[in-house]
Design a protein around this motif. Structure first.
Motif, PDB file in Angstrom:
ATOM      1  N   LEU A   1       0.844  -1.191   0.000  1.00  0.00           N
ATOM      2  CA  LEU A   1       0.000   0.000   0.000  1.00  0.00           C
ATOM      3  C   LEU A   1       0.883   1.245   0.000  1.00  0.00           C
ATOM      4  O   LEU A   1       1.814   1.360   0.797  1.00  0.00           O
ATOM      5  CB  LEU A   1      -0.883  -0.008   1.249  1.00  0.00           C
ATOM      6  N   ARG A   2       0.597   2.177  -0.890  1.00  0.00           N
ATOM      7  CA  ARG A   2       1.340   3.431  -0.954  1.00  0.00           C
ATOM      8  C   ARG A   2       0.747   4.450   0.024  1.00  0.00           C
ATOM      9  O   ARG A   2      -0.445   4.392   0.334  1.00  0.00           O
ATOM     10  CB  ARG A   2       1.276   4.015  -2.367  1.00  0.00           C
ATOM     11  N   PRO A   3       1.562   5.406   0.505  1.00  0.00           N
ATOM     12  CA  PRO A   3       1.011   6.440   1.395  1.00  0.00           C
ATOM     13  C   PRO A   3      -0.104   7.232   0.725  1.00  0.00           C
ATOM     14  O   PRO A   3      -1.119   7.535   1.366  1.00  0.00           O
ATOM     15  CB  PRO A   3       2.218   7.317   1.708  1.00  0.00           C
ATOM     16  N   GLY A   4       0.066   7.550  -0.555  1.00  0.00           N
ATOM     17  CA  GLY A   4      -0.959   8.316  -1.266  1.00  0.00           C
ATOM     18  C   GLY A   4      -0.867   9.805  -0.973  1.00  0.00           C
ATOM     19  O   GLY A   4      -0.320  10.240   0.056  1.00  0.00           O
ATOM     20  N   VAL A   5      -1.434  10.581  -1.855  1.00  0.00           N
ATOM     21  CA  VAL A   5      -1.442  12.033  -1.689  1.00  0.00           C
ATOM     22  C   VAL A   5      -2.283  12.405  -0.473  1.00  0.00           C
ATOM     23  O   VAL A   5      -3.424  11.946  -0.329  1.00  0.00           O
ATOM     24  CB  VAL A   5      -2.003  12.719  -2.952  1.00  0.00           C
ATOM     25  N   GLY A   6      -1.721  13.233   0.392  1.00  0.00           N
ATOM     26  CA  GLY A   6      -2.446  13.699   1.570  1.00  0.00           C
ATOM     27  C   GLY A   6      -2.021  13.036   2.861  1.00  0.00           C
ATOM     28  O   GLY A   6      -2.275  13.564   3.948  1.00  0.00           O
ATOM     29  N   SER A   7      -1.371  11.862   2.787  1.00  0.00           N
ATOM     30  CA  SER A   7      -0.929  11.182   4.012  1.00  0.00           C
ATOM     31  C   SER A   7       0.288  11.879   4.584  1.00  0.00           C
ATOM     32  O   SER A   7       1.213  12.242   3.850  1.00  0.00           O
ATOM     33  CB  SER A   7      -0.589   9.720   3.713  1.00  0.00           C
ATOM     34  N   ARG A   8       0.311  12.042   5.882  1.00  0.00           N
ATOM     35  CA  ARG A   8       1.424  12.734   6.539  1.00  0.00           C
ATOM     36  C   ARG A   8       2.103  11.893   7.613  1.00  0.00           C
ATOM     37  O   ARG A   8       3.174  12.233   8.082  1.00  0.00           O
ATOM     38  CB  ARG A   8       0.932  14.047   7.146  1.00  0.00           C
ATOM     39  N   PHE A   9       1.477  10.758   7.998  1.00  0.00           N
ATOM     40  CA  PHE A   9       2.059   9.915   9.047  1.00  0.00           C
ATOM     41  C   PHE A   9       1.892   8.441   8.689  1.00  0.00           C
ATOM     42  O   PHE A   9       0.903   8.046   8.062  1.00  0.00           O
ATOM     43  CB  PHE A   9       1.408  10.198  10.409  1.00  0.00           C
ATOM     44  N   ARG A  10       2.865   7.667   9.095  1.00  0.00           N
ATOM     45  CA  ARG A  10       2.822   6.209   8.927  1.00  0.00           C
ATOM     46  C   ARG A  10       2.884   5.553  10.298  1.00  0.00           C
ATOM     47  O   ARG A  10       3.696   5.929  11.149  1.00  0.00           O
ATOM     48  CB  ARG A  10       4.006   5.724   8.088  1.00  0.00           C
ATOM     49  N   VAL A  11       2.009   4.577  10.509  1.00  0.00           N
ATOM     50  CA  VAL A  11       2.006   3.802  11.755  1.00  0.00           C
ATOM     51  C   VAL A  11       2.492   2.389  11.438  1.00  0.00           C
ATOM     52  O   VAL A  11       2.033   1.773  10.481  1.00  0.00           O
ATOM     53  CB  VAL A  11       0.595   3.716  12.369  1.00  0.00           C
ATOM     54  N   ARG A  12       3.397   1.888  12.235  1.00  0.00           N
ATOM     55  CA  ARG A  12       3.834   0.494  12.141  1.00  0.00           C
ATOM     56  C   ARG A  12       3.595  -0.159  13.497  1.00  0.00           C
ATOM     57  O   ARG A  12       3.933   0.405  14.535  1.00  0.00           O
ATOM     58  CB  ARG A  12       5.304   0.400  11.763  1.00  0.00           C
ATOM     59  N   ALA A  13       3.010  -1.338  13.475  1.00  0.00           N
ATOM     60  CA  ALA A  13       2.690  -2.024  14.735  1.00  0.00           C
ATOM     61  C   ALA A  13       2.637  -3.524  14.500  1.00  0.00           C
ATOM     62  O   ALA A  13       2.372  -3.980  13.382  1.00  0.00           O
ATOM     63  CB  ALA A  13       1.348  -1.529  15.280  1.00  0.00           C
ATOM     64  N   ASP A  14       2.908  -4.275  15.539  1.00  0.00           N
ATOM     65  CA  ASP A  14       2.658  -5.712  15.465  1.00  0.00           C
ATOM     66  C   ASP A  14       2.224  -6.222  16.833  1.00  0.00           C
ATOM     67  O   ASP A  14       2.221  -5.486  17.823  1.00  0.00           O
ATOM     68  CB  ASP A  14       3.841  -6.489  14.888  1.00  0.00           C
ATOM     69  N   ILE A  15       1.824  -7.473  16.859  1.00  0.00           N
ATOM     70  CA  ILE A  15       1.249  -8.072  18.063  1.00  0.00           C
ATOM     71  C   ILE A  15       2.345  -8.773  18.855  1.00  0.00           C
ATOM     72  O   ILE A  15       3.178  -9.487  18.284  1.00  0.00           O
ATOM     73  CB  ILE A  15       0.133  -9.059  17.695  1.00  0.00           C
TER      74      ILE A  15
END
Length: 527
Positions: free
Chosen positions: A140-154
């Motif tokens: 999945l690309r961030p796309g226009v307008g995205s300003r933050f990325r979240v990474r998480a796992d269990i």
């Protein structure tokens, strides 16, 4: 092909014959190919009929004792000295679990596995597996307008799965709790999972394909509760893109809340919110991609330097993937240099052992006796199951003996998978040691210990030790299941139902390993 395209019978056969031995990694090289369960599909129904009483899975041969079976355990090399635990459920328990999943597949399970945000899918793979850690599509690309990325796992995902939470996910918690005694698919699977781990309600076995399916059933329901966010998931790893930091924090809160409803929790150490833009790939991948393919020694040197600078990077794994693919292009001198380097690296980095063995096999070469013994003693003493088994597979392939001290180190480790190779040995110099190992297996009268050593006991049973019989063994042997097959004759299949790989292949639409490896890093989901 997706989960809904597969019939229950296709899933059943693949889970029994191709996805029983823990081999869920992308390349399926967790354990050597000498381990296989071809023919298990012909034995499974008879095993269940003879050893399981009803849908509650009370084991008839041990009435009055704890229901269910213990698992055989091993370790798969991951990073330097941080092996991951794998488990091989007992044949009775695993057969019962697979038959339960297959019975409910088309009506109850497959429709619940179609999550639009999941990069994992139950599908037919070219090697016969239906559950493997291969991503479905492009990240999945961030796309226009995205300003933050979240990474998480269990956190400790498979060990934390609460089996009663599967009915909660499939039915809804209130419905599940008011229908616990009913013969519903969700309750059947819950019961079968507990039966496969001696009645325990917490944890599922890491490795078999059944666990990947169960995990996906639970997390697909969590996906339903996060529809308002733009994200994707690969098994238990998440990447989300948001327009504001507040939205990113809300995603983490909602994800944590949804997981806790099913007895799971986020891994705080691996949960992060990063401002965009971020590189599509980590710098070490970009650097290695630019490195010359014509100097494999230099490429390996740089990977070692990068891994020392950043222990969380999988630079060495990335380079091994490339070296293995390019091996046919190397001169004899280059190939000898690489295998010598990999032998040295295997001593300190056990996860490189499979690449070493594969490159040696491609050239039909063996390790020097002193190197083989040193590596085997090192990995056996550290209970590095995968590395030990790969080296024993290599020794068997090359008709290469191991030393007495090495044999003793493997036997002393108590590793049921590694010990299986010793039982198969016919080396006259180790005849007494082999008899002592068999006698020790026969002397165990404890149910737990017998279950935990079932792979070694079954291999001995196939070799003629009738005193090591256990529930399910006779049916497996009749169906031609070897469990440990001579790697010098890997084209052979068992009799009476042990079909060839061609019986399982339906498509060969697999991405290039290196491209997919890179894609997982772009997702932030690998390593």
């Amino acid at each position: 092909m997706t989960a809904t395209d597969l019939s229950g019978e296709q899933v059943r056969r693949a889970l029994l014959d191709q996805n029983y031995v823990p081999r869920a990694s992308r390349r399926g090289d967790d354990l050597p190919s000498s381990f296989d369960t071809l023919g298990m599909n012909s034995a499974s129904r008879a095993i269940v009929e003879r050893n399981v009483d009803d849908h509650r899975h009370v084991k008839s041969v041990r009435l009055g004792k704890d229901p269910g079976y213990s698992v055989a355990e091993g370790r798969v090399a991951h990073y330097r000295l941080n092996p991951r635990r794998i488990e091989l459920p007992h044949p009775v328990a695993y057969s019962n679990l697979v038959e339960t999943l297959a019975r409910h597949w088309e009506t109850e399970l497959a429709p619940k596995l179609e999550s639009p945000v999941s990069q994992f899918a139950v599908r037919q793979h070219a090697d016969g597996r239906v559950a493997a850690m291969r991503q479905v599509g492009k990240p999945l690309r961030p796309g226009v307008g995205s300003r933050f990325r979240v990474r998480a796992d269990i956190a400790t995902f498979y060990d934390s799965i609460y089996t009663h939470a599967l009915p909660w996910a499939m039915l809804g918690k209130s419905v599940a709790k008011t229908n616990r005694g009913n013969n519903l698919a969700a309750n059947d699977i819950d019961s079968a999972l507990r039966f496969a781990r001696r009645g325990e309600t917490t944890g599922v076995s890491t490795g078999p394909g059944t666990s990947l399916i169960v995990a996906e059933l639970m997390l697909a329901r969590v996906d339903d509760e996060l529809r308002a966010f733009r994200y994707e998931r690969f098994l238990d790893d998440y990447v989300a893109y948001t327009t504001t930091e507040a939205d990113a924090e809300e995603f983490v809160r909602r994800l944590d809340s949804s997981l806790r409803a099913y007895g799971l929790k986020l891994n705080a150490r691996k949960t992060a919110i990063d401002p965009l833009p971020q590189p599509d790939e980590p710098s070490w991948i970009r650097e290695l991609r630019r490195a010359t393919r014509d100097r494999p020694g230099e490429l390996l040197d740089r990977a070692i330097e990068l891994s020392q600078a950043d222990p969380t990077a999988s630079a060495i794994r990335w380079v091994l993937s490339r070296l293995t693919r390019l091996a046919p292009e190397y001169s004899d001198g280059e190939a000898r240099q690489i295998t010598a380097r990999l032998a040295e690296l295997s001593f300190t980095h056990p996860y490189t052992t499979s690449a070493l063995v594969e490159m040696l096999a491609a050239r039909d070469e063996g390790l020097r006796a002193a190197e083989l013994d040193a590596l085997l003693q090192r990995h056996a003493s550290n209970t590095q199951t995968s590395a030990t088994c790969w080296l024993l597979h290599h020794a068997w392939s090359q008709n290469q003996p191991i030393g007495g001290d090495t044999w003793d180190a493997i036997a002393a480790s108590g590793d049921a998978l590694a010990s299986s190779f010793l039982i198969k040995s016919r080396a006259p110099t180790h005849g007494k040691r082999r008899e002592e190992l068999l006698a020790a297996l026969a002397a165990s009268a404890d149910d737990y210990a017998c279950d935990e050593q079932w792979p070694a006991r079954y291999v001995a049973f196939v070799e003629g030790r009738e005193d090591l019989d256990a529930p399910g063994f006779a049916e497996m042997r009749s169906a031609g299941v070897q469990l440990l097959r001579d790697p010098r004759r890997e084209d052979e299949t068992g009799d009476d139902g042990a079909g060839s790989l061609d019986d399982y292949i339906e498509d060969d639409d697999e991405d290039d390993d290196e491209d997919e490896f890179d894609g997982l890093y772009a997702l932030g989901l690998s390593g």
